[in-house]
Design a protein around this motif. Structure first.
Motif, PDB file in Angstrom:
ATOM      1  N   UNK A   1       0.830  -1.209   0.000  1.00  0.00           N
ATOM      2  CA  UNK A   1       0.000   0.000   0.000  1.00  0.00           C
ATOM      3  C   UNK A   1       0.868   1.264   0.000  1.00  0.00           C
ATOM      4  N   UNK A   2       1.954   1.242   0.761  1.00  0.00           N
ATOM      5  CA  UNK A   2       2.871   2.381   0.795  1.00  0.00           C
ATOM      6  C   UNK A   2       3.493   2.589  -0.580  1.00  0.00           C
ATOM      7  N   UNK A   3       3.950   1.499  -1.201  1.00  0.00           N
ATOM      8  CA  UNK A   3       4.578   1.615  -2.518  1.00  0.00           C
ATOM      9  C   UNK A   3       3.581   2.088  -3.566  1.00  0.00           C
ATOM     10  N   UNK A   4       2.357   1.592  -3.504  1.00  0.00           N
ATOM     11  CA  UNK A   4       1.330   2.042  -4.449  1.00  0.00           C
ATOM     12  C   UNK A   4       1.030   3.525  -4.239  1.00  0.00           C
ATOM     13  N   UNK A   5       0.946   3.948  -2.984  1.00  0.00           N
ATOM     14  CA  UNK A   5       0.705   5.356  -2.686  1.00  0.00           C
ATOM     15  C   UNK A   5       1.840   6.233  -3.174  1.00  0.00           C
ATOM     16  N   UNK A   6       3.076   5.763  -2.977  1.00  0.00           N
ATOM     17  CA  UNK A   6       4.241   6.529  -3.439  1.00  0.00           C
ATOM     18  C   UNK A   6       4.251   6.621  -4.958  1.00  0.00           C
ATOM     19  N   UNK A   7       3.927   5.512  -5.618  1.00  0.00           N
ATOM     20  CA  UNK A   7       3.895   5.531  -7.085  1.00  0.00           C
ATOM     21  C   UNK A   7       2.879   6.552  -7.585  1.00  0.00           C
ATOM     22  N   UNK A   8       1.708   6.555  -6.969  1.00  0.00           N
ATOM     23  CA  UNK A   8       0.644   7.470  -7.398  1.00  0.00           C
ATOM     24  C   UNK A   8       1.000   8.920  -7.090  1.00  0.00           C
ATOM     25  N   UNK A   9       1.448   9.192  -5.888  1.00  0.00           N
ATOM     26  CA  UNK A   9       1.691  10.572  -5.457  1.00  0.00           C
ATOM     27  C   UNK A   9       2.980  11.159  -6.014  1.00  0.00           C
ATOM     28  N   UNK A  10       3.955  10.298  -6.315  1.00  0.00           N
ATOM     29  CA  UNK A  10       5.241  10.784  -6.810  1.00  0.00           C
ATOM     30  C   UNK A  10       5.430  10.514  -8.304  1.00  0.00           C
ATOM     31  N   UNK A  11       4.436   9.874  -8.934  1.00  0.00           N
ATOM     32  CA  UNK A  11       4.488   9.509 -10.351  1.00  0.00           C
ATOM     33  C   UNK A  11       5.791   8.781 -10.683  1.00  0.00           C
ATOM     34  N   UNK A  12       6.015   7.705  -9.949  1.00  0.00           N
ATOM     35  CA  UNK A  12       7.250   6.934 -10.104  1.00  0.00           C
ATOM     36  C   UNK A  12       6.915   5.452 -10.044  1.00  0.00           C
ATOM     37  N   UNK A  13       7.710   4.646 -10.736  1.00  0.00           N
ATOM     38  CA  UNK A  13       7.564   3.189 -10.652  1.00  0.00           C
ATOM     39  C   UNK A  13       8.534   2.685  -9.600  1.00  0.00           C
ATOM     40  N   UNK A  14       8.029   1.953  -8.625  1.00  0.00           N
ATOM     41  CA  UNK A  14       8.860   1.419  -7.549  1.00  0.00           C
ATOM     42  C   UNK A  14       8.785  -0.102  -7.516  1.00  0.00           C
ATOM     43  N   UNK A  15       9.686  -0.771  -8.206  1.00  0.00           N
ATOM     44  CA  UNK A  15       9.686  -2.227  -8.129  1.00  0.00           C
ATOM     45  C   UNK A  15      10.184  -2.673  -6.760  1.00  0.00           C
ATOM     46  N   UNK A  16       9.710  -3.784  -6.280  1.00  0.00           N
ATOM     47  CA  UNK A  16      10.188  -4.315  -4.999  1.00  0.00           C
ATOM     48  C   UNK A  16      11.526  -4.995  -5.265  1.00  0.00           C
ATOM     49  N   UNK A  17      12.529  -4.165  -5.541  1.00  0.00           N
ATOM     50  CA  UNK A  17      13.851  -4.687  -5.868  1.00  0.00           C
ATOM     51  C   UNK A  17      14.690  -4.843  -4.602  1.00  0.00           C
ATOM     52  N   UNK A  18      15.957  -5.148  -4.790  1.00  0.00           N
ATOM     53  CA  UNK A  18      16.831  -5.378  -3.644  1.00  0.00           C
ATOM     54  C   UNK A  18      16.911  -4.185  -2.708  1.00  0.00           C
TER      55      UNK A  18
ATOM     56  N   UNK B   1      13.455   7.841  -7.350  1.00  0.00           N
ATOM     57  CA  UNK B   1      12.998   9.149  -7.836  1.00  0.00           C
ATOM     58  C   UNK B   1      14.103   9.844  -8.634  1.00  0.00           C
ATOM     59  N   UNK B   2      15.324   9.787  -8.119  1.00  0.00           N
ATOM     60  CA  UNK B   2      16.431  10.424  -8.829  1.00  0.00           C
ATOM     61  C   UNK B   2      16.750   9.704 -10.131  1.00  0.00           C
ATOM     62  N   UNK B   3      16.503   8.392 -10.165  1.00  0.00           N
ATOM     63  CA  UNK B   3      16.741   7.633 -11.395  1.00  0.00           C
ATOM     64  C   UNK B   3      15.702   7.998 -12.455  1.00  0.00           C
ATOM     65  N   UNK B   4      14.575   8.537 -11.986  1.00  0.00           N
ATOM     66  CA  UNK B   4      13.555   9.059 -12.899  1.00  0.00           C
ATOM     67  C   UNK B   4      12.813   8.018 -13.705  1.00  0.00           C
ATOM     68  N   UNK B   5      12.375   6.939 -13.053  1.00  0.00           N
ATOM     69  CA  UNK B   5      11.578   5.933 -13.739  1.00  0.00           C
ATOM     70  C   UNK B   5      10.110   6.300 -13.577  1.00  0.00           C
ATOM     71  N   UNK B   6       9.524   6.990 -14.538  1.00  0.00           N
ATOM     72  CA  UNK B   6       8.124   7.387 -14.384  1.00  0.00           C
ATOM     73  C   UNK B   6       7.193   6.179 -14.370  1.00  0.00           C
ATOM     74  N   UNK B   7       6.076   6.365 -13.694  1.00  0.00           N
ATOM     75  CA  UNK B   7       5.064   5.316 -13.677  1.00  0.00           C
ATOM     76  C   UNK B   7       4.507   5.151 -15.091  1.00  0.00           C
TER      77      UNK B   7
END
Length: 103
Positions: free
Chosen positions: A58-75, A94-100
Motif C-alpha cells: 500500500x505504501x509503494x502504491x501510494x508513493x507511485x501514485x503521489x510521486x508519479x514513479x515506478x517502484x519495483x520491490x527490488x533489492x 525518484x532520482x533515477x527518474x523511472x516514471x510510472x
C-alpha cells in the motif's frame, strides 16, 4: 574486511537534494501505511512499526501514485533494514527518474 550488509543500519535520515522530499515520503508512509507519523524515525523498522507485507504494498502504491514513479520491490527496498534505508531507496528511484507507466 566487511561488506556493506555487515555495517550497522543508518540511524539518521539520508541526505536528499530536495529538502521537502523526505517529509513527502514520510507523509506517504504514515498515510498509506496507517502509521502514526511520530513513530516513523530513521531507525524504526517495518516490524517495530507493525507493518506487514500488504502495508508495504500500500505504501509503494501510494508513493507511485503521489510521486508519479515506478517502484519495483527490488533489492534496495526488500533489503532495507530500517526506515532510513527504505526512504533512501525511494529517493534513489525518484532520482533515477523511472516514471510510472500510464495505464
Amino acid at each position: 574486511m566487511s561488506n556493506a550488509s555487515e555495517q550497522p543500519a543508518p540511524a539518521q535520515w539520508p541526505d536528499m537534494e530536495d529538502s521537502g522530499r523526505l517529509e513527502q515520503i514520510i507523509d506517504i508512509i504514515a498515510e498509506d501505511g496507517a502509521v502514526e507519523r511520530s513513530l516513523i524515525t530513521p531507525d524504526a523498522t517495518l516490524e517495530t512499526l507493525g507493518l506487514e507485507s500488504m502495508d508495504v504494498v500500500m505504501i509503494l502504491m501510494g508513493a507511485e501514485e503521489k510521486l508519479n514513479i515506478y517502484l519495483p520491490m527490488d533489492n534496495d527496498l526488500s533489503e532495507a533494514r530500517n526506515m532510513s534505508e527504505f526512504v533512501a531507496a525511494i529517493d534513489r528511484a525518484l532520482r533515477a527518474g523511472k516514471p510510472a507507466e500510464a495505464g
